[in-house]
Design an enzyme around this catalytic site. Structure first.
Site, PDB file in Angstrom:
ATOM      1  N   TRP A  55      -1.565   3.349  18.582  1.00  0.00           N
ATOM      2  CA  TRP A  55      -0.814   2.663  17.793  1.00  0.00           C
ATOM      3  C   TRP A  55      -1.070   2.707  16.252  1.00  0.00           C
ATOM      4  O   TRP A  55      -0.111   2.839  15.567  1.00  0.00           O
ATOM      5  CB  TRP A  55      -1.258   1.219  18.215  1.00  0.00           C
ATOM      6  CG  TRP A  55      -0.792  -0.098  17.544  1.00  0.00           C
ATOM      7  CD1 TRP A  55       0.446  -0.751  17.608  1.00  0.00           C
ATOM      8  CD2 TRP A  55      -1.505  -0.644  16.310  1.00  0.00           C
ATOM      9  NE1 TRP A  55       0.502  -1.534  16.693  1.00  0.00           N
ATOM     10  CE2 TRP A  55      -0.726  -1.596  15.839  1.00  0.00           C
ATOM     11  CE3 TRP A  55      -2.860  -0.317  15.627  1.00  0.00           C
ATOM     12  CZ2 TRP A  55      -0.812  -2.697  14.763  1.00  0.00           C
ATOM     13  CZ3 TRP A  55      -3.071  -1.218  14.532  1.00  0.00           C
ATOM     14  CH2 TRP A  55      -2.185  -2.302  13.937  1.00  0.00           C
ATOM     15  N   CYS A  97      -9.102   0.837  11.556  1.00  0.00           N
ATOM     16  CA  CYS A  97      -9.672   0.476  12.690  1.00  0.00           C
ATOM     17  C   CYS A  97     -11.552   0.915  12.512  1.00  0.00           C
ATOM     18  O   CYS A  97     -11.639   2.006  11.779  1.00  0.00           O
ATOM     19  CB  CYS A  97      -9.212   1.300  13.979  1.00  0.00           C
ATOM     20  SG  CYS A  97      -7.699   0.831  14.274  1.00  0.00           S
ATOM     21  N   HIS A 110      -6.047  -2.831  -1.397  1.00  0.00           N
ATOM     22  CA  HIS A 110      -5.372  -2.812   0.068  1.00  0.00           C
ATOM     23  C   HIS A 110      -3.805  -2.335  -0.214  1.00  0.00           C
ATOM     24  O   HIS A 110      -3.189  -2.027   1.064  1.00  0.00           O
ATOM     25  CB  HIS A 110      -5.489  -3.909   0.853  1.00  0.00           C
ATOM     26  CG  HIS A 110      -7.101  -4.058   1.154  1.00  0.00           C
ATOM     27  ND1 HIS A 110      -7.448  -5.201   0.334  1.00  0.00           N
ATOM     28  CD2 HIS A 110      -7.617  -3.943   2.211  1.00  0.00           C
ATOM     29  CE1 HIS A 110      -9.027  -5.122   0.688  1.00  0.00           C
ATOM     30  NE2 HIS A 110      -8.892  -4.414   1.951  1.00  0.00           N
TER      31      HIS A 110
END
Length: 765
Positions: free
Chosen positions: A19, A521, A699
């Site tokens: 993903w 992640c 970000h």
């Protein structure tokens, strides 16, 4: 009694992060939209197939996302901020990811922690725009599963009260308007699911485990009365998690057909409610008996006994047996781990293993009189073996924790005295500029690290490369005229993992990934033994960087509570004791840095707030030991050594007092996406120590202008004294590209110089 196995949700990351890889390839324009969507569909269907193979009775759909489920829900209702120039209709992927990540002309929506987890969600923004159902995403997932597998899955969506509570932008005058627009859209989604054949619809309402006042309770009652009046044929499973249901005796009467309760994190409260009030005999009770947020194997005998106790206390017509929360907070499977200590591995259960526990418990309860054979003893043996592991028998560390006293939490002098001494010793300019710690980890950095880990290059060659990269960035920072420098952290992967590798008591996985935010992640370390400092962790790199410049270089550490909250933590002793073990280890590292001549030491605690209990009345006990753990790590330094800390996205409005209690000399806060809210908070709750309010969002790939940052700086001076205010980005720069990093920092320094000039001119007038 009827028993059914089900899940609240399953990880969407894929067995090998397929993903994440698809998302990032699409963002790099290496995948067409058609291929991207095809890849995601393949991942969605593989998740369902796996759950069916593992024996789950009722599969859940709607728990998959393109980035974040709160974002999905917001855009499904047309809550697209005006700055993205959306023209209505189905939200295209460009707009979707612009809201999540920003683009060159518009800043991203705010991001903050999902309750008390390390997952970050995108905060919906209501600007008074008319709401509309742009797409019934949950229906699409339901129909996809029906077509592919012939099943009537259980669709899930974030509930109306939780979604309303987590939206920003409305006020007392507009909240009714917002709710009146929102509830019919929920009703429409639910009606379309009923029409398509959905037998049960899961409505996730984690906000119902927080403290609700009488007005909020009445609002919840009105929302669900309206929904059930509008869609009377719907069978709703109102799902809660992370704590016990608030005001049980009131909410349990809501007009829904089932309730999901957390009997892990909310065990005490929910069991007490069952004893006192029972459970409606006409409703289904979904019981979370396997921990959905940790990685430890369940004691199945204890879980079975818990189910029996719940049966006796409730008159439910049916029990659904499930994890305590969505399994997105744990890795996929222990089968991918080939290098773990066998005793540790046997005691672990990731998502797939937790499903096996759920199905085993369900099958056992289904068997008449419990005659089915079970393997409960295997789990007990694995847990007992880990309990007796030598790594949990360090008596010296255990005694050190027991010997900690109040004086270990105190600096030698109070802040006002330290501030004067530090101003003399450091002689920094007004509005010192700095960064949070990390610089971009280029492909070259990653290649060299991977080659070193695979022993393809020697330690000497790898260290020489790290030194060259450090030297290059020290000079780049000097060229940009940044005041307080950092070494860049090129030797580090995940910051918690890097420290854990140098301490005892930690284990590390190969593929135990979980999502932190967006496509980011992490592989949380596993703290499974006693933690001890055996040698310096960061001194070599920090001292080398300091030797290259006459400017001050910050030592960079991660704090004890963040190491705790960003790891999977042993459950045989208290979290407080684990935090104190880590703090005692970090205290030795802080002293080693100070001895090596590092005068500014940053000990980051970005996860301090996320460990808070969900109910404010329970905050005190946690904050007492969490704040003391930070102090235990940092309080032994000299008055002239300046202690910094950093915190990430969270709601700070009610957290200023604990931040101040840390007694750090300077704190930097990640608030660029919600800067105005913090300014308002500081007007009511002044902060007196050094503080850096992040002046741009790292970000997002966009480079903010000097003017944007200068405006934020000017706003900050409305609530901060000029001698308090530090200038910095709002977080580390590890995930950014080098050109945009240099451009943004150059603008930040230029804006700071303009601010200094403005202040100088205002003083001279």
């Amino acid at each position: 009694m009827t028993y059914t196995s089900t899940l609240i949700g399953y990880p969407y990351i894929g067995d090998d992060r397929e993903w994440k890889k698809a998302l990032e390839a699409f963002w790099r324009q290496e995948l067409t939209e058609e291929d991207f969507q095809a890849t995601l569909k393949s991942i969605r269907l593989s998740r369902i197939e796996k759950q069916l193979q593992l024996g789950i009775d009722v599969v859940t759909v709607g728990d998959f996302t393109l980035y974040d489920r709160m974002l999905d829900t917001a855009l499904m209702f047309g809550l697209v901020p005006k700055r993205f120039n959306w023209q209505g209709g189905r939200v295209d992927l460009h707009t979707y990811y612009s809201v999540a990540r920003g683009n060159h002309s518009a800043v991203a929506s705010e991001m903050t922690k999902w309750f008390n987890t390390n997952y970050h969600y995108i905060v919906p923004e209501y600007e008074g725009q008319p709401l509309q159902l742009t797409e019934n995403k949950v229906l699409a997932d339901f129909l996809e599963a029906k077509e592919a597998f012939g099943i009537m899955a259980k669709p899930t969506l974030i509930g109306p009260y939780t979604f309303y509570k987590l939206t920003k932008g409305y006020n007392k005058l507009t909240q009714v308007e917002y709710l009146l627009a929102l509830i019919p859209l929920y009703a429409q989604i639910i009606q379309e699911l009923v029409d398509a054949g959905a037998e049960w619809i899961q409505i996730e309402e984690p906000s119902l485990v927080t403290t609700l006042d009488s007005a909020e309770l009445k609002l919840v009652q009105e929302i669900y009365a309206q929904l059930m009046m509008t869609v009377p044929a719907a069978k709703l499973m109102l799902q809660t998690y992370f704590e016990a249901l608030c005001s049980y005796e009131t909410l349990i009467t809501l007009p829904v057909q089932g309730f999901g309760l957390d009997f892990v994190h909310g065990y005490k409260g929910n069991m007490e409610s069952l004893r006192q009030y029972g459970f409606p005999p006409d409703k289904v009770l979904a019981i979370g008996v396997v921990n959905g947020r940790d990685i430890w194997r369940s004691n199945l005998a204890e879980a079975n006994a818990m189910i029996q106790a719940i049966e006796k206390l409730s008159d439910a017509k049916e029990l659904w047996i499930q994890p305590s929360s969505n399994l997105q907070h744990v890795p996929i499977s222990t089968s991918f781990e080939k290098k773990l200590d066998p005793v540790l591995k046997q005691a672990l259960a990731f998502a797939d293993e937790k499903i096996e526990e759920i199905t085993e418990l369900t099958k056992y309860r289904k068997s008449q009189n419990g005659t089915r054979r079970h393997n409960f003893s295997e789990s007990m043996k694995a847990i007992e073996a880990l309990k007796n592991h030598p790594i949990r028998q360090n008596k010296m560390i255990q005694q050190a924790v027991q010997s900690v006293s109040t004086k270990d939490f105190e600096r030698h002098s109070d802040f006002s005295q330290r501030q004067k001494l530090q101003q003399q010793a450091l002689a920094l300019p007004l509005f010192p500029t700095t960064t949070i710690g990390s610089f971009p980890q280029s492909d070259e950095v990653k290649r060299n690290r991977n080659a070193w880990r695979k022993k393809q290059i020697s330690n000497t060659d790898y260290e020489a490369f790290i030194e060259l990269e450090t030297k290059r960035w020290i000079h780049l920072q000097e060229d940009m005229d940044i005041d307080v420098l950092v070494h860049g952290e090129f030797e580090r992967t995940d910051m918690v993992e890097y420290f854990g590798e140098k301490l005892t008591g930690f284990a590390f996985t190969e593929k135990a990934w979980v999502v932190s935010y967006g496509s980011r992640c992490v592989k949380p370390p596993i703290i499974y033994g006693d933690v001890e400092w055996t040698s310096s962790i960061t001194v070599k790199e920090s001292a080398y960087a300091q030797s290259l410049t006459k400017r001050f270089v910050k030592g960079m550490l991660i704090g004890p509570v963040t190491i705790l909250n960003w790891s999977f933590v042993r459950d045989d002793i208290s979290r407080k004791d684990v935090a104190y073990q880590i703090a005692l280890a970090l205290c030795k590292e802080v002293k080693a840095l100070e001895t090596a001549g590092i005068s500014i030491i940053q000990v980051d605690e970005p996860a301090l707030r996320e460990g808070l209990p969900l109910r404010k009345e329970n905050w005190g006990a946690y904050l007492d030991w969490a704040i003391n753990a930070f102090k235990l790590a940092t309080s032994s330094v000299k008055d002239t050594t300046q202690i910094h800390t950093h915190m990430c996205y969270c709601e700070f409005n009610d957290f200023i007092e604990p931040i101040s209690a840390l007694d750090a000399d300077v704190i930097s806060i990640e608030t660029s996406r919600s800067h105005g809210e913090l300014i308002s908070s500081l007007q009511v709750h002044p902060y007196t120590k050094g503080i850096g309010l992040g002046v741009y969002d790292i970000h997002s790939p966009r480079v903010p202008s000097e003017g944007e940052m200068l405006a934020i700086m000017r706003d900050s001076l409305q609530v901060l004294d000029k001698h308090q205010f530090w200038i910095n980005p709002d977080c580390g720069l590890k995930t950014r590209k080098e050109p945009e990093t240099i451009a943004a920092l150059a603008n930040m320094v230029a804006a700071t110089k303009l601010l200094r000039q403005e202040v100088k001119e205002s003083i001279s007038r």
